[in-house]
Design a protein around this motif. Structure first.
Motif, mmCIF file in Angstrom:
data_model
loop_
_atom_site.group_PDB
_atom_site.id
_atom_site.type_symbol
_atom_site.label_atom_id
_atom_site.label_comp_id
_atom_site.label_asym_id
_atom_site.label_seq_id
_atom_site.Cartn_x
_atom_site.Cartn_y
_atom_site.Cartn_z
ATOM 1 N N SER A 187 83.037 57.687 30.245
ATOM 2 C CA SER A 187 81.726 58.182 29.830
ATOM 3 C C SER A 187 81.067 58.829 31.033
ATOM 4 O O SER A 187 80.942 58.201 32.076
ATOM 5 N N ASP A 188 80.674 60.087 30.864
ATOM 6 C CA ASP A 188 80.016 60.826 31.941
ATOM 7 C C ASP A 188 78.634 61.251 31.473
ATOM 8 O O ASP A 188 78.504 61.966 30.474
ATOM 9 N N LYS A 189 77.596 60.840 32.223
ATOM 10 C CA LYS A 189 76.235 61.288 31.913
ATOM 11 C C LYS A 189 76.081 62.718 32.402
ATOM 12 O O LYS A 189 76.487 63.051 33.516
ATOM 13 N N GLU A 234 73.451 66.545 31.685
ATOM 14 C CA GLU A 234 72.270 67.153 31.077
ATOM 15 C C GLU A 234 72.687 68.464 30.453
ATOM 16 O O GLU A 234 73.396 69.255 31.074
ATOM 17 N N GLU A 265 71.260 62.758 23.599
ATOM 18 C CA GLU A 265 70.065 61.911 23.635
ATOM 19 C C GLU A 265 68.861 62.808 23.313
ATOM 20 O O GLU A 265 68.025 63.072 24.161
ATOM 21 N N PRO A 319 69.299 64.992 28.034
ATOM 22 C CA PRO A 319 70.326 64.047 28.462
ATOM 23 C C PRO A 319 71.413 63.889 27.402
ATOM 24 O O PRO A 319 71.152 63.969 26.201
ATOM 25 N N ASN A 372 75.856 62.305 26.963
ATOM 26 C CA ASN A 372 77.030 61.635 27.525
ATOM 27 C C ASN A 372 78.277 62.248 26.930
ATOM 28 O O ASN A 372 78.365 62.391 25.707
ATOM 29 N N TRP A 373 79.218 62.587 27.799
ATOM 30 C CA TRP A 373 80.560 62.907 27.328
ATOM 31 C C TRP A 373 81.294 61.583 27.218
ATOM 32 O O TRP A 373 81.313 60.800 28.165
ATOM 33 N N TYR A 379 72.850 56.301 23.738
ATOM 34 C CA TYR A 379 74.133 55.837 24.241
ATOM 35 C C TYR A 379 74.290 54.328 24.089
ATOM 36 O O TYR A 379 75.341 53.841 23.684
ATOM 37 N N GLY A 384 77.267 54.438 21.740
ATOM 38 C CA GLY A 384 78.384 54.788 22.608
ATOM 39 C C GLY A 384 79.731 54.399 22.027
ATOM 40 O O GLY A 384 80.713 55.136 22.146
#
Length: 179
Positions: free
Chosen positions: A46-48, A50, A105, A55, A57-58, A83, A87
């Protein structure tokens, strides 16, 4: 009702509903719920990021096909969610397509009234297209309010003449806001 459904109902009545009854302020409740921690399998990343100020997440498995994308719009009555609460489903969606899920988000009410969430969803979709993702490689998905937001996004895409996603997956979409 099954035994499992009865146990889940009992749990929700004794925990979540009890906590929600004590809170009149949706922002306070959101802060409390946002502390939920999503536990992902070891092979899921999981990568945060923008997306033009929004915002996101991948969520993806190692060695997945990065060309395949689920744009996931979470539920939560346009007031909660993200998330922490979604998630895990985002990781399952990524696994189903052997690709990546972009869990957005989007702006939540009451601080960000209509049409902020729709604008954020459109920004994310355009961002995917401009980044080289083909519309035919995008699956749009959402649950509850996120399902309703997915339908609203489809209408915006059609109006703007943008390519429509390959598929749409809606889980109990909230599409009638008049209730």
């Amino acid at each position: 009702m099954s035994i499992r459904a009865g146990l889940v109902s009992f749990f929700l009545r004794r925990t979540i509903k009890k906590q929600m009854a004590d809170l009149d302020d949706p922002v306070m409740l959101r802060e409390k719920l946002s502390r939920a921690i999503t536990r992902l399998p070891d092979n899921v990343r999981s990568d945060k990021i923008e997306v033009r100020g929004v915002p996101a997440n991948w969520v993806y498995q190692e060695n997945s096909d990065s060309r395949r994308v689920v744009l996931y719009l979470h539920g939560g009555g346009y007031v909660f969610g993200g998330y922490g609460s979604h998630g895990e489903i985002a990781s399952k969606m990524a696994s189903l397509i052997n690709g990546k899920t972009l869990l957005l988000e989007y702006s939540l009410a009451p601080e960000n009234p209509f049409p902020a969430a729709i604008e954020d969803a459109l920004i994310a979709y355009r961002w995917l297209l401009e980044g080289g993702t083909n519309a035919s490689d995008i699956v749009l998905a959402g649950d509850s309010a996120g399902g309703g937001l997915s339908v609203a996004l489809l209408l915006q895409l059609k109006r703007a003449g943008l390519g429509l996603p390959r598929a749409v997956c809606l889980f109990s979409p909230w599409v009638d806001l008049t209730c």
